[in-house]
Every structure is written in C-alpha cells, then in structure tokens.
Design a protein around this motif. Structure first.
Motif, PDB file in Angstrom:
ATOM      1  N   LEU A1210       0.984  -1.212   0.133  1.00 26.06           N
ATOM      2  CA  LEU A1210       0.128   0.074  -0.025  1.00 26.06           C
ATOM      3  C   LEU A1210       0.833   1.106  -0.031  1.00 26.06           C
ATOM      4  N   ALA A1211       2.096   1.108   0.782  1.00 22.14           N
ATOM      5  CA  ALA A1211       2.888   2.293   0.836  1.00 22.14           C
ATOM      6  C   ALA A1211       3.508   2.518  -0.349  1.00 22.14           C
ATOM      7  N   LEU A1212       3.736   1.462  -1.304  1.00 23.82           N
ATOM      8  CA  LEU A1212       4.750   1.696  -2.421  1.00 23.82           C
ATOM      9  C   LEU A1212       3.575   2.042  -3.517  1.00 23.82           C
ATOM     10  N   SER A1213       2.079   1.672  -3.297  1.00 24.07           N
ATOM     11  CA  SER A1213       1.249   2.145  -4.199  1.00 24.07           C
ATOM     12  C   SER A1213       1.147   3.616  -4.078  1.00 24.07           C
ATOM     13  N   ARG A1214       1.072   4.307  -2.818  1.00 19.88           N
ATOM     14  CA  ARG A1214       0.930   5.750  -2.521  1.00 19.88           C
ATOM     15  C   ARG A1214       2.104   6.282  -3.206  1.00 19.88           C
ATOM     16  N   VAL A1215       3.546   5.977  -3.031  1.00 16.33           N
ATOM     17  CA  VAL A1215       4.514   6.719  -3.725  1.00 16.33           C
ATOM     18  C   VAL A1215       4.532   6.478  -5.114  1.00 16.33           C
ATOM     19  N   SER A1216       4.171   5.198  -5.431  1.00 18.34           N
ATOM     20  CA  SER A1216       4.325   5.203  -7.238  1.00 18.34           C
ATOM     21  C   SER A1216       2.826   5.922  -7.765  1.00 18.34           C
TER      22      SER A1216
END
Length: 1442
Positions: A1210-1216
């Motif tokens: 989920l954090a990767l999805s936010r940054v990406s």
C-alpha cells in the motif's frame, strides 16, 4: 422396599378401631366358644349325675362313666368325620381337575383376546399417524361453497338459514345478528344451531318483527376465516291473511332446556397471589371467576392442583366452587401443603388456568433452636406386623444440623402415641415392627438436633397390618351367567402338618444399623397360621443365634438390628405352626450392614436472573450423583449480611425455582443443596450477586393523548410517557392515525420520535382523525395506547390559549401532592399570564379551583386534601383574552403516602462537600434520578454535580452560596411515582456550611495521592505531594501494616513531596502502601493498593526496565527494525543502534541465512539500512539484525509477510501513484492499449480500470496487465461501443490516485484510424528461421514473404548496421513480396545477427536471424528446428502513442 406407597388392598381397606379383628381372631373366638360349649355340656352331665347320687363314691363312679361315654362318643364322631373327609377329598379332587381344565381354556381364550386387542391397538396407532399426515396435507383455510340466502317471512314463522363451508381443521362457525354475537344458550327457545357434514344451519323459531336484521356467519380455523351474510325481513300480516294454511307449520320447535353448551368464556378476576403462611394456620385461596354465559344447570368444572397433582376433599383441604368464586381451604397448614397451586377451569372448549405459589414456613419451635418438623410421611410394604415409614427432612438453614429422627405410631381410633425407636434414626426411613395383625395405624415423625426435638410432622395416611399373601391364597374364577367359583388354598392344604421351610430369603433393604430380611412363605403352607423364626450367624463364627426368640414373627419381613458395623452376616429362616417347626431355609449370601444410599453431591453452578420487583429466578446444574434424590433446598442472603434464610420449606424436584418475597432494589446471593434419605449435600457455590428488579420487558402503553395545536393541515399532539419503561430506557415512540369511521390505521413516522410531542403533517382540513401511540425500548415495541378521541383538523383562531399538557402528579403524601405540567403550544392572541388548577373527587360533579390567583409557575402544591380519597386534576392557562382550554383530566390519584416513603436528606461528605441525597429501593436499571430546582430540571454543571450509584443519588453543590437557597425536588422514573422535595432555607444552609468547614480545615490538602513511578534501572519510586508541609511535619510509610524505616524515605518540605525508592521490587512486595502525614492538627493519608493485576503490572514494568537497563549496557538497538518506502519506490529496512564501538559487529539475516551487503554499515552514525529494490513475493521472510561485541549481544527482528507485506505494498502504491503519468493510447495489432507509466508497478498493487464509471474485469475483450513501470488495459478489436471515459485508479495507504482518458470523438477516430491502418503496415509474413547454421564455403539464402499497402521498403542489416551490397552479399525483391538475401561462400566472419527491415508509412516490422558458421569437421551446433523468428513492430513515421 416396595416402590408403591399404598397397595390397592390398603386403599380399599376400611380402618376401624379395636372392635375390628381379622380372620385369625375369628378362629380363636370360635375355638374359645367351642371349648366353652363343651365345658357347659360337661357341667350339665355333672349336675345331672350329682342330682341322682347322694354319696361321693356313686358320684365319682357316675362321673367316670360319663367320661368314658364322652370319650366313646368323640371316637365315633372322629371316625365318621374321617370317612366323610375322605369322600369329600375324592369328590373335590375330581371337581378340581375339571376346574383346572376350564381355567386353562379360559386363560387360552383370554390370551387370544389380548393378542387381538394388541393388534387392534397397533392398527389404531398406525391409522392415527396416517390420519395426522393426511390432515397436514389437506389443511386449508375455510371456503364457503354455498352462501347464505336472504329470506322474507311472515311473523310467527320460523326461518332456516343455512350455508356450506369446507376447510381443515373443521372451521368453527359463529353467527351474528347486526354484528352482535348470537349465543343460542342465552335464548334456546329462539335460536337453534346445527352442523351436519359441513352444512351449518341457524333456526330462528317463531320470528317476530324484531328479528328483521342482517345475519352473518363467520367460519374460522387456524389457517384463516371466511364469512357470508344475508338479510331477513319479517312482515306483519292482517287478520284476514294467514302466513300458512290452517294447521300447517314448517316444523315443530323442540323446546328443550337441556342445553349442551360447548364453549364457556372464563375470565379470572380477583386472583390469589403468591402466599406466605405458617404451619398450624388456616388459609383459603380464592379466585373470582367470570363465566360467560352463566347457566345454572351447566357450568365449567373447577379443579385444584398442587405441583400438578389433583387435590380432592380431605381432612386437610376443602374445595368450593359457586357464585362466581372458586376456593381452596386449608384446615391446618403443614409444610406438606407448600407448592405451586393451579386452578383449572375445564370446559368442553378448553382449559383456563391460573397458578401461584404457596410458601409454608415452620411454626415456632417448642424449644428454641429445635429443627422444623419433617414432612411427607408415607408407609410402604405394610404386612401383618411390619411397615416401613419414610419421610423428608426439614430445611435447617437457620438451625443446628439434625442428628436423627423419632418415629411414633398410634392405632386408629386412639390418641395414645407410642415411640417406635429408642435411639434417633439417622436416615429418613425406618422399619416399624411389632404391629398387631388386622389393626390400623397412623405414624408421625419428629426431628432431633442438639437443641431439642421438633414439632411432630403431619400424620400419615392410615395403614392396616394385613398380609398381602392372604389375597394370593384366594382365587375367584368367573364363569358363565354371572356365576363364580372361589378357591382357597387353605382347603387344598388341610392335611399339611409341619410346614416346609421358607424360600427366597434375601435382604430387601440394607443400612448401617439394620437389615430387612424378606422371604416367601413355604408352599404348601397348610391351613394353620404360620410364624417365623430368624437366625443369624457372623461369617466364620460357625454358630447360629436366634434373633426373635421371644417374639414370633407373623409377616414374611423382619428388620434385624444390633448388627456389628462392617461385619458380614448370613441368615436363615424357619417356619412354624402348632404342629412343629420346619427345617431351616437356605442360607443367604453374606450381607454386610452398610448404607447403600450415600449423601448426594453438591449441585453445580447456580445462576440467578431477574424476574419481578420482588422475585428472582434461580437455576442450577444438577449434581453429578442424583440417585434417590428427594429434591433441593434453596437459601438466600442479603449481600454483606452473611445471614442465610430458607427460600423453600419443602424439597422441590426441579432445577429451577422462583424465589419470592425479596426486597426491591436489594442485592442477594443464592445457594442450593440437594437432599435424600441419608441427608443433605454440601452447599453449592454461591451465585453472583443480583439486584432484585423486574426483568426487561416491552414498555407499557402511553396515555393522555392531547391535541395541542392545529393549523388546518397539521396537528400537534402531546402525550404522557408510559408508567413503566420495561426495565430499559424508552428509545422513542411510533404514531398511527386513521380518519374517523375508517378501519385501517396508517403509520405516521417510520423512525422513532424521541419526545412526547409531535406535529402530524399532511392532514385533510375539516376531517376528523384519531391517533394511537406505542413506545419502544431495546426489548421491542409495547402495546399501543387506546385510540384518542376524534380530533377535527381545523385551524385554531381563538384568542384564549390552548391546553396545558403532560400533567404529572408527584410527591403524593397523606394530605397533599404536587402537580406539574407543561406550557400550552398554542398561546392565543396574547402571552400566557398564569395557570388555574382545578380538582375534585372522582365521584363528585363540581370542580374546585385550588388557587384563587393564577400561578405563573408550571407547578403547584395542592393541600388540604383528605387522606384515603381519590382525586382528579386539570389545569387551565390564562392570558389577557381569558381562560383557555382545559388540559386533559389526570388519572385518578389516591391520596395517601406509600409505605416506606423516602424524603430528600442533606449532608456533608468526608471531603466537606455539601450535598442533597435520595435513596430509592424501587429503582431499576432503566430508572433515571431527575433533580430539579423549583421543579425545573437542573442543567447548570458549573454549580451542581449529580452522582448516581445504583439506588442512591446525590446532588453536590460545587461552590455553595446563598443563591442556592430554594426548593429542590427529585423524581425517579420507571417507578410508582417515587418523588420528593426539600426546602433549603438559610438556617439549614448555614448549618451545612459550618459542618463543611469543620471537615475541610483539619485535612492536609494533597496535590497528588500516593502514586508510583518505575525508574530506568527497574527501581520503583513511591511518592505523594501535599499542597505544603511545614518543617515540623511528620510522616511515615506503612507497607502491609509494617512501618518502613526512615532511612529509605526522603521529604522535600518546600515542595511537599514525600518519596520512597525501592531498589529491587519483587513478588514479596505485593500489598497495600500507605503514607500517613501529620502537620500540627491537620492530618491526611493516602493509600495505594498493589494487589492482583495491579501489582503484576508494576512488577512486570519494573522487570522490563531492569532488563532494558542491562541490555543498554552493551551494544543495543535504540530503535528496532522498521520499514519505510523511498521516493524511488524502494523498500528500506532500518534500525538505530547505540553504545557501539569499533569492535562491534553488525549483521543482516533473512530466514536465518546471512545477507551479503555491498557496504558495511557505519555504526558510529547510529543508523543501519538494508535496501530491497522492486519488492516482490520472493522477498518475503523474517529479517533479523544483530549487534554483538565483548559486552553483549542484541537482536531485532521484523517479519516481512502477511499484513506487513500488504502495508508495504500500500505504501509503494502511494509513492508510485504520485508518479503516475496521464493515460496514453498505443495501437497494437490486437487493438488499442491504454497505458499509464509509473515509477514502480507490481501486479499485487490494488488497481482498478473503469469504463463509464463501471469497473472493468479482465477478460478476452478487455485484458488488464502491466510491467515493471507500466500498467495497461488492452482493448481487443475496438468498436464504437468502447468509446467513453476510462479511469485508472491505484489505491495507497492514505488514499488513491486517478488518471482519466476520454476515448471518444476525434481521439477515438484517430485511434481507430491508426488501428486499421496498422493492419496495412509493412510486415514479414513468414519464412525466416530464428537461427541458421551453415558450413563455411557454402552459399546461404535467406528468403521471406513481405506485405504492405503501399508496398513497403525492405532493408537488410547485419549486427544492426546497414548491409553493404557486393558480390558476396546479394539482395533481391521479386514481385514486391519475395525478399531474399544471398551470401556466397560463407566464412566464419559472416556469423552474426542479420535483420530485415520492412516498413511503409503505416509502420513495419523487423525480424532478426542469427547465422552460425562452422568449419568442416567441427560439431554442428544444436538448433531448435522449426522455430521461426519473431518480428518486432516499427511505429509509423511521425506517429507515437497518444
């Protein structure tokens, strides 16, 4: 012991006094009479002889001759009798033989008849089951086949109304005349009802003009109802007319008054409630019954039951039913009478019943501390001289334990009681011997404890000392024509002299103190009466001892006492008559005196639940060993009193009991004990404490619906809340409405109304409406109120005010009460200036105005009322225009203070706070204590504080001053109007202020109570802070009543802090910590309880801090492993370290294996990192970081899986998602591809594609996918239907990111144009292999087919460079579609990658071919044959993805 308490022959036996004697007694009397007759005859002979002889010698000779004559006469008589007896025996034997044959045939026929009955019963049961199954299939609602027909008749004629109905179960039909029920039993001469095979007929006999009406018939069963109606018109005729020809009538009316009514409507009016009585009292349970219709010759049957056992008229109970009342009278109460009493009114139409419990307490003991009387005395196994008496023990909750019982007997007809046992018997069973045959006895039992002997129990039913075997020795055979033959075994066994030995000698009952032996009489036994002798022998002794040497036993039962406990015995029995003694019977098996019944185990878990305001339901688990239980006793105790009281005085046989007679609002605990013949079990565990209050139910109905305002289109209604909320706060109300003369009700509100006032909208002007209201709580919706009166929807324009509403009566005392109300909603043309209060007695006609001048308040205290009278009240509002509408009349109020009425009291608590308090035992969980000043609710939180706990409530004055003077009131909801008021005048205020100052001043004020703090090294610091302490103040610490030495205590007088530090806090330090401070006269103390969970918390925190301190002495993690996501979409595992040195070693591990890192972390910086680029599932695992050197070792672990992995995604999805590019269009050979470029993409990211706001699922038409840095949606073979908005959304941990593309209009046309033109691009159709191997020196020819419209351009490349053509490399293109490359004389230098470039203006393709040249003699390289080269697309010139 026999299981039957009273055998059938005992029930039929008539118990007389001593004038009664049995058969044996008659034998004795007859023998005595014969001897007297012979004596009289001898005397006669003697007197005759003496009269003729004068000398003694002659007299002696005469007597001798008379004696010889008598002997000779007796001898001849004996011979004659012997001869006659032989003839009689022979004759009887032949008759007996034929009789046995007849009996055998009779038994055979009886057996056949029984078999036929059994088969018939089985067939009937099967038919009943089949009938039930068929009935379920054919069940249906009533259906009228032939309806009623209207009639017009002349007077004095009879009318026959009939209709046909079908349905299953058979419908019940009721007849109505003008919607009024017709009861034929009330007027049997007028109406007659018939029902034959579904045809129902109503006969109206000799109709008159009043019988003209509409007649209806309603058929009803469990599935529904149906109805039909007709009209009957009765016409009068003139004298010249006749309704029928003379002498002809349609039928003759049967004037029978013997009505067989099939249904009574029974209502119980005045019912008997739960009753408490005492032994020895008289009592009558009464119940008023209303029976409709009331018929003199036909009425219901009244039956009384105790614990489901039918009660009949007896010495102790008398039944009565008549004049609308059923009664059960007790002439002398005993605990045997305790139980659940049920009155059942039985009619042919069903049963109506009502039940209530009767409790019978022990009468006062004759000796203080003596136990209660035993109960339920019964007799078992009665015989000629023996009976077993049983009873039930009393409840000894408040007395010393029972040590035994005395059994008394008394002959019927006498009053001389004889004690049967010398020493108290310890079990509730005793064999009584030494009875006189044929006499009747009654028994009673008395209990004994250390204080004395109880009152005697109720006497048992009479029992006769008869031998049941006497009936077995007489047999009656019934033959034809009412004849019967009586056979007596005495006649068959007349020649038996010495009887045989008894058989089947066994112990029928064994206890620790006695053994009851039973046996069968010898067969044959002879005509002479039998007696028995019992002998015992201790096993191994070899000697026999006669038990009843002095007293002969006549019954085949005998209780042997005086046996050594624990020693085995054997027994034998001998039978005897006047001819001699038989041989001994067979010896019994060894029998050891012991108790075969043991004390029961304690009942299991006891659970108490709410029932009513004065009762609680107690349930418990049965004991593990419940054999031979008499029942259970229940005890209760007020919490904290430690005084137990018995709830029942007679054992109950079920595991649920309702304990009545408890005090409302009090808390109780309960326990249960089981009881059997041996005694009581241990008490069960105590139940949880429960507060006595009513169980949760639906609320009662609202009342007092009043119209408060109307504007012509809406009505404002007000009503009173229900009297009882059902034990739970009322959540709101539902309102229904209907127009006048309409049947159907309509819902006004679908959601709950929280107030008792509501405006109903959308009404029709000038229409009449009525309303009903229902209240709801957490249990459900209660019964609705009665419909209101009809309110006309017409706008109010009068100048006077409308009615006040919500009249409430409170503070009812002996001569006064307080009336409260709310202001009218409609004020009229001018403001309201006051209110007038009117009242009257219920039966009076004239109203009395209580106040001459209108009061401006919304309350008024009405005084000078008469105690014990009932009043009603109303209120009228006044304005400048006059007196307005009267409020609704209040409910009748009985003016008398309730018993135990509480009043508000004032006081000062330990801290000097002034308060007003009130206690209400009737309060429930749903009750609310509402405080008010001047009868207005207190809402000022700055001046007052309300504290309510259970049934107590207090109103605290935060900053009391003289503005607080006034009248304070309180009311408690969900009670019977509990309320009170208190006048706080200046004198009372000064008294409370003085008392408050006296309490507050001597106390040392504290800033902080005693508290604790855990220090870094695990030390525990206890401290307290006072407002200020003088240098002369003293203090001390006390732990578990033991003072701590001052060396461990310090005090900062300037700050008022006293503290104590415990270097090592261990399990031994659990307890209570107290600090006592004294400064002059002022004192204070504070305590801290560290016991149980509180102590464990402090101990755990201390040990944790100690361990942390030790861990931090070496290298350690100041922050343990955590993760974060960088802006480059990399996962960073990080930790912080401290107290490291050059020799400290840091290592990374994954799943137990070390991780090689390119760069050794710099521990001096205090941070260590591990980077995971492009996270995927393969990176899951347990990551561990370690620190170690010669000072110690520390570890930090992070499991990167499950939720942690999902959170990282989920954090990767936010940054990406922040880097997501706008959506772009790419035309492919399959169709259109929408692309979104991101810095990082993983298929596990949560993304959605939407078309026209509808979520797209991946399939053949639309396929969702992506790569490392792109997410795409492939639209295969796009059409016009695919146009519209497309949305790509990626979800992160803090939100989502959307990208949208409108694929329509020019963009769609352009895209479709490129797609279709893409089909005409230059392309390589086929022919080129992926890899080619060739020997050097040979010629290589690469040929393929190309296509394009327009014709494509063809270019060849070698190793991505344009191929230079010469004699060695030849290129050709034939017919515009066959392209070839020829290499002559290939060498090793020709090895490499060859590419063909085919392109036109719409794009093209590139195909690569790898050529491998080998020399002669070398091994030919392996090649996958048949695998063609794959083309790569070339975009058109000047075109790119959109």
């Amino acid at each position: 012991m026999s299981s039957v308490a009273v055998p059938f022959y005992q029930k039929r036996h008539k118990h007389f006094d001593q004038s009664y004697r049995n058969i044996q007694t008659r034998y004795v009397l007859e023998e005595y009479a014969a001897r007297k007759a012979a004596s009289r005859q001898a005397a006669h002979y003697e007197s005759v002889g003496l009269g003729k002889t004068t000398c003694r010698l002659c007299a002696r000779r005469a007597r001798s001759l008379a004696h010889e004559a008598m002997q000779e006469s007796r001898k001849r008589t004996h011979e004659q009798k012997s001869h006659a007896s032989d003839e009689k025996r022979i004759k009887f034997a032949s008759e007996l033989s034929s009789l046995e044959r007849e009996i055998h045939m009779a038994r055979h026929h009886a057996r056949e008849q029984l078999d036929r009955l059994a088969i018939q019963r089985m067939v009937e049961e099967n038919m009943a089951l089949e009938r039930h199954a068929v009935e379920e299939k054919i069940s249906r609602a009533p259906e009228i086949l032939v309806r009623l027909r209207s009639h017009t008749v002349w007077e004095k004629m009879s009318v026959r109304l009939c209709f046909t109905v079908q349905g299953f179960p058979s419908p019940v039909v009721q007849w109505y005349k003008n919607e009024e029920l017709i009861t034929p039993a009330s007027d049997p001469a007028k109406y007659t009802v018939e029902n034959k095979y579904g045809v129902h007929v109503l006969h109206i006999n000799r109709a008159d003009f009043d019988d003209s009406a509409t007649y209806s018939a309603v058929a009803t069963n469990i599935h529904g109802q149906a109805s039909t109606n007709c009209a009957v018109v009765v016409r009068r005729f003139r004298e010249s007319e006749e309704p029928h020809p003379a002498g002809i009538m349609p039928f003759h009316l049967p004037l029978s008054y013997d009505v067989c009514f099939t249904h009574f409507d029974v209502q119980f009016l005045e019912k008997f409630g739960v009753t408490f009585a005492t032994e020895g009292e008289t009592l009558t349970l009464k119940c008023s019954v209303l029976v409709t219709p009331e018929l003199k010759r036909l009425r219901p049957r009244a039956e009384w039951y105790r614990d489901d056992v039918l009660i009949k008229d007896s010495k102790w109970t008398k039944l009565y039913f008549g004049e609308g009342q059923a009664a059960l009278s007790f002439t002398h109460l005993n605990k045997d009478d305790e139980g659940l009493y049920t009155l059942r009114m039985v009619t042919k139409g069903g049963v109506n019943e009502y039940s209530a419990f009767l409790f019978v307490r022990d009468a006062d003991a004759l000796i203080a501390g003596a136990p209660g009387a035993p109960m339920d005395v019964k007799c078992h196994d009665a015989n000629r001289d023996y009976v077993i008496v049983t009873w039930k023990p009393p409840n000894i909750t408040t007395q010393n334990p029972v040590i035994g019982y005395f059994v008394d007997k008394c002959e019927v007809g006498l009053e001389n009681w004889v004690q049967c046992n010398d020493a108290p018997v310890k079990i509730c069973k005793y064999p009584v011997t030494g009875l006189c045959e044929g006499r009747s006895y009654i028994f009673r039992v008395r209990a004994v404890n250390s204080a004395g002997i109880s009152r005697p129990s109720r006497v048992s039913e009479p029992v006769a000392a008869l031998d049941p075997f006497d009936l077995e020795r007489t047999q009656t055979v019934h033959v034809d024509e009412g004849r019967k033959i009586v056979i007596k075994k005495d006649d068959l066994e007349g020649d038996i002299q010495i009887p045989g030995p008894p058989t089947n000698v066994h112990a029928s009952e064994i206890s620790k103190t006695y053994v009851v032996l039973s046996w069968d009489p010898p067969v044959p036994r002879g005509r002479e009466p039998l007696t028995y002798f019992i002998e015992k022998s201790m096993v191994g002794s070899g000697s026999w001892q006669r038990v009843n040497a002095q007293v002969a036993v006549k019954s085949p039962r005998y209780a042997v006492f005086d046996l050594a406990e624990g020693k085995p015995y054997v027994f034998r029995v001998l039978s005897a008559n006047k001819h001699g003694i038989s041989d001994p019977s067979e010896i019994t098996e060894p029998i050891q005196p012991q108790d075969t019944v043991v004390v029961p185990s304690a009942p299991g878990r006891v659970v108490a639940t709410r029932n009513t305001k004065t009762s609680v339901v107690v349930q418990w688990d049965k004991p593990k060993h419940e054999e031979n239980l008499y029942g259970y006793y229940i005890d209760y105790s007020v919490v904290g009193s430690n005084q137990w009281e018995p709830a029942n005085h007679k054992p109950i046989n079920y595991s649920r009991f309702v304990v009545h007679g408890l005090e409302t609002g009090e808390q109780y605990i309960f326990r249960v004990k089981a009881v059997n013949a041996v005694g009581f079990s241990e008490n069960s565990q105590e139940s949880e404490a429960i507060k006595v209050q009513a169980a949760l139910t639906c609320p009662s109905y609202p009342h007092g619906i009043t119209l408060l305002n109307c504007d012509g289109h809406s009505m404002t209604l007000g009503w009173k809340a229900p009297k009882y909320s059902g034990g739970s706060p009322i959540l709101g109300y539902y309102i229904d409405k209907r127009e006048a003369n309409h049947k159907n009700w309509h819902e006004v509100n679908s959601s709950l109304i929280c107030r008792t006032i509501y405006t109903v909208e959308d009404l029709t002007e000038d229409a009449f409406y009525e309303f009903k209201i229902a209240a709801a709580n957490v249990v459900g919706i209660g019964h609705p109120s009665d419909p209101s009166e009809h309110f006309k929807c017409k706008a109010w324009t009068m100048p006077e005010p409308g009615p006040a509403y919500d009249l409430t009566v409170c503070e009812v005392r002996n001569t006064s009460l307080v009336l409260l109300w709310k202001a009218p909603v409609y004020e009229g043309k001018s403001p309201i200036t006051g209110y007038l209060v009117d009242y009257k007695e219920v039966d009076a006609e004239d109203w009395i105005t209580a106040n001459e001048k209108p009061t401006s308040h919304h309350y008024f205290k009405v005084t000078d009322l008469h105690q014990g009278h009932t009043y009603v009240f109303k209120v009228r509002a006044v304005n400048d225009a006059g007196v307005g509408k009267s409020s609704e009349i209040s409910e009748p109020v009985f003016v008398e203070a309730s018993p135990g009425t509480k009043e508000i009291f004032s006081g000062v608590d330990e801290e000097g706070n002034i308060y007003l308090g009130f206690e209400c035992k009737e309060a429930t969980d749903a009750s609310h204590f509402q405080w008010g000043k001047s009868y207005e609710e207190i809402e000022d939180s700055d001046k007052f504080k309300i504290q309510t706990e259970g049934d107590h409530s207090k109103l605290y004055f935060k900053n009391p001053d003289k503005s607080d003077l006034g009248t304070y009131c309180i009311s408690v909801s969900d009670t019977d109007g509990v309320s009170s008021s208190f006048i706080l005048d200046e004198e009372e205020f000064e008294r409370l202020m003085t008392l408050s100052n006296e309490i507050k001043n001597p106390t040392i004020p504290l800033k902080s109570e005693l508290a604790y703090e855990v220090l870094d090294k695990g030390e525990v610091r206890f401290w307290i802070q006072a407002e200020s302490l003088s240098p002369n103040s003293t203090y001390r610490f006390v732990i578990n009543d033991k003072e701590v030495e001052n060396g461990h205590i310090s005090c900062d007088h300037s700050n008022g802090i006293i503290e104590m530090v415990m270097d090592k806090f261990t399990i031994d330090n659990e307890g209570t910590y107290t600090v006592q401070i004294q400064d002059g006269k002022a004192k204070n103390q504070s305590s801290l309880v560290l016991i149980g969970d509180a102590f464990k918390t402090v101990l755990a925190e201390s040990e944790l801090q100690r361990k942390e301190f030790l861990r931090k002495q070496g290298p350690h993690f100041s922050e343990f492993l955590y993760w974060e996501v960088t802006e480059e979409c990399e996962v960073l595992l990080a930790c912080k370290v401290a107290n490291t040195k050059k020799e400290t070693v840091f290592k990374w591990y994954r799943n137990g294996s070390g991780i090689d890192v390119d760069e050794v972390p710099d521990l001096q910086r205090g941070e260590c990192h591990l980077t995971i680029p492009k996270l995927s599932r393969k990176d899951e695992g347990v990551y561990k970081a370690t620190l170690s050197d010669d000072r110690g070792h520390d570890v930090s672990t992070l499991e990167l899986s499950g939720k942690v992995y999902d959170d990282i995604i989920l954090a990767l999805s936010r940054v990406s998602g922040k880097t997501a590019s706008p959506l772009k269009i790419l035309c492919t050979e399959e169709g259109i591809r929408l692309q979104c470029f991101l810095k990082y993409y993983n298929e596990e990211m949560k993304v959605t594609w939407s078309h026209r706001e509808s979520k797209i699922s991946s399939g053949e038409k639309m396929k969702i996918g992506g790569g490392d840095d792109v997410a795409w949606l492939q639209i295969t073979e796009p059409t016009e239907k695919d146009k519209g908005n497309y949305t790509f959304e990626i979800f992160g941990d803090k939100g989502s990111f959307k990208r949208t593309l409108d694929l329509s209009g020019q963009a769609l046309n352009l895209t479709l144009f490129f797609f279709f033109k893409l089909l005409d691009r230059g392309k390589v159709i086929g022919g080129l292999p992926d890899v080619v191997t060739i020997m050097d020196g040979k010629t290589l020819n690469l040929t393929c087919t190309v296509f394009g419209n327009p014709d494509p351009e063809v270019v060849w490349f070698k190793n991505d460079k344009t191929l230079e053509l010469n004699e060695h490399y030849l290129v050709s293109l034939e017919q515009g579609k066959y392209a070839s490359l020829t290499i002559k004389g290939v060498t090793s230098e020709d090895s490499g990658k060859y590419s063909i470039y085919v392109k036109n203006k719409y794009g093209g393709e590139t195909v690569d071919v790898t050529v491998s040249v080998y020399r002669h003699g070398e091994k030919i390289p392996e090649v996958n044959k048949g695998q063609l080269a794959k083309p790569r697309l070339i975009p058109p010139s000047g075109a790119s993805s959109t």
